[in-house]
Design an enzyme around this catalytic site. Structure first.
Site, PDB file in Angstrom:
ATOM      1  N   THR A  94     -66.435  -6.079 -14.857  1.00  0.00           N
ATOM      2  CA  THR A  94     -66.343  -4.851 -13.933  1.00  0.00           C
ATOM      3  C   THR A  94     -66.803  -3.569 -14.380  1.00  0.00           C
ATOM      4  O   THR A  94     -67.197  -3.251 -15.640  1.00  0.00           O
ATOM      5  CB  THR A  94     -64.520  -4.892 -14.062  1.00  0.00           C
TER       6      THR A  94
ATOM      7  N   ARG B 168     -58.469 -15.213  -4.615  1.00  0.00           N
ATOM      8  CA  ARG B 168     -58.092 -14.687  -5.580  1.00  0.00           C
ATOM      9  C   ARG B 168     -58.577 -13.095  -5.644  1.00  0.00           C
ATOM     10  O   ARG B 168     -59.604 -12.678  -5.579  1.00  0.00           O
ATOM     11  CB  ARG B 168     -58.464 -15.459  -6.847  1.00  0.00           C
TER      12      ARG B 168
ATOM     13  N   GLY C  43     -57.671 -10.116 -15.365  1.00  0.00           N
ATOM     14  CA  GLY C  43     -56.859  -9.397 -14.322  1.00  0.00           C
ATOM     15  C   GLY C  43     -55.418  -9.829 -14.063  1.00  0.00           C
ATOM     16  O   GLY C  43     -54.699  -8.939 -13.936  1.00  0.00           O
TER      17      GLY C  43
ATOM     18  N   GLY D 290     -57.861  -9.945  -8.713  1.00  0.00           N
ATOM     19  CA  GLY D 290     -57.423  -9.326 -10.051  1.00  0.00           C
ATOM     20  C   GLY D 290     -56.928  -8.192  -9.929  1.00  0.00           C
ATOM     21  O   GLY D 290     -56.415  -7.756  -8.798  1.00  0.00           O
ATOM     22  N   ASP D 291     -56.754  -7.637 -10.973  1.00  0.00           N
ATOM     23  CA  ASP D 291     -56.292  -6.237 -11.171  1.00  0.00           C
ATOM     24  C   ASP D 291     -57.222  -5.136 -10.549  1.00  0.00           C
ATOM     25  O   ASP D 291     -56.349  -3.861 -10.212  1.00  0.00           O
ATOM     26  CB  ASP D 291     -55.888  -5.841 -12.580  1.00  0.00           C
TER      27      ASP D 291
ATOM     28  N   THR E 189     -60.540  -3.333 -17.680  1.00  0.00           N
ATOM     29  CA  THR E 189     -61.325  -4.478 -17.207  1.00  0.00           C
ATOM     30  C   THR E 189     -60.843  -5.668 -18.376  1.00  0.00           C
ATOM     31  O   THR E 189     -60.426  -5.520 -19.434  1.00  0.00           O
ATOM     32  CB  THR E 189     -62.856  -4.246 -17.715  1.00  0.00           C
ATOM     33  N   GLY E 190     -61.038  -6.718 -17.863  1.00  0.00           N
ATOM     34  CA  GLY E 190     -60.543  -7.917 -18.531  1.00  0.00           C
ATOM     35  C   GLY E 190     -60.064  -9.097 -17.657  1.00  0.00           C
ATOM     36  O   GLY E 190     -59.999  -8.964 -16.517  1.00  0.00           O
TER      37      GLY E 190
END
Ligand code: ASP
Length: 295
Positions: free
Chosen positions: A214, A242, A268, A244-245, A265-266
């Site tokens: 990200t 889907r 989510g 994510g965060d 980042t990671g």
């Protein structure tokens, strides 16, 4: 690095957040920062490209990544040193990273299970708690610009899918065919995962390092205003719309002049469950923790 940067990592593998505060690093939080207590300006970025094994990283490729990251920082720093706003710095820095095929955002986005690219982005200003985000857009060249347009020109915070695209078109933002986002490297990464899935039965749900990445930017301008932005293609092989965060304010992105600006980042789903970006800010605000303790 030429810029004043505060990079804060949580200790968790695959989970990291990048944050920037208008407090001096050794100061305990106070509600407002006196101008003499903060740096003139600050900028931190992350350019996620998935995990690249050392064996796959040639000196040329490494140089390419470092050059792109340096260029992104230079763009943001020029804006901030010239008196531009933190929002402008966040926008221009992220647009540069989105336009690069190296990072999992914009042009370099990963592929969904169906073999297309669905992009998420968000932005927040610390001075007024205004925020905007788009999720699952497929034709918007620079999703961060769409997120900013949502913040500035709509009464909403988060727009998704076709509605978000219709809004981006109305706003006169650049659109591209979804094929613009094709890169061989990302396509091959999807094929590898699909092959694995075919060998097993059903979907491979385990997060592999190569699935992530990200881009994000947090900035503090000379007026003491913070801003945070995040943009991503999400995770490889994602499905069913889907998200994510990254398009979720409070999970992947947050900014508050009283505390800090955060871009995560990671994986989510974890950031959403733990409302990570807001939590870092809340710890500073309610517990009086400094940035690194809160992160
Ligand atoms: N947080 C992003 C997501 O889950 C991916 C990443 O940052 O690597 O969509």
């Amino acid at each position: 690095m030429k810029n004043t940067c505060l990079l804060i990592f949580t200790g968790l593998v695959l989970l990291s957040c990048f944050a920037c505060t208008n407090q001096k690093p050794d100061k305990k939080m106070s509600k407002t920062s006196a101008p003499q207590d903060r740096p003139a300006y600050a900028l931190a970025i992350h350019g996620g490209a998935g995990t690249i094994r050392k064996s796959d990283m040639t000196p040329e490729l490494e140089a390419e990544y470092l050059k792109a990251l340096d260029e992104a920082l230079t763009i943001g720093e020029k804006i901030l040193s010239g008196g531009g706003t933190s929002l402008e710095a966040v926008e221009q820095t992220i647009v540069y990273l989105e336009d690069s095929p190296l990072f999992n955002a914009g042009k370099g986005a990963v592929f969904t299970h169906e073999g297309r690219n669905e992009l998420d982005a968000s932005v927040m200003e610390g001075s007024n708690q205004m925020a905007g985000a788009v999720g699952g857009v497929t034709i918007v060249k620079n999703p961060i610009r769409a997120a900013i347009a949502v913040m500035k020109n709509s009464p909403h915070v988060l727009l998704a899918g076709e509605g978000a695209e219709e809004f981006a078109i109305e706003q006169g933002l650049d659109t591209v065919p979804n094929s613009y986002f094709f890169t061989q490297k990302r396509y091959d990464a999807l094929q590898k995962i699909l092959e694995k899935e075919n060998r097993k039965t059903g979907m491979v749900t385990e997060p592999a390092g190569s699935k992530f990445g990200t881009v994000g930017c947090v900035a503090l301008d000379k007026n003491g205003n913070l801003a945070a932005g995040t943009s991503t293609g999400g995770t490889v092989n994602k499905r069913w719309g889907r998200m994510g965060d990254s398009p979720i304010i409070g999970a992947g992105t947050y900014a508050n002049n009283a505390t800090c600006a955060v871009s995560c980042t990671g994986h989510g789903e974890f950031f959403i469950r733990y409302a990570v970006a807001h939590d870092v800010s809340a710890r500073m605000e309610y517990l009086g923790e400094d940035l690194s303790t809160a992160a």
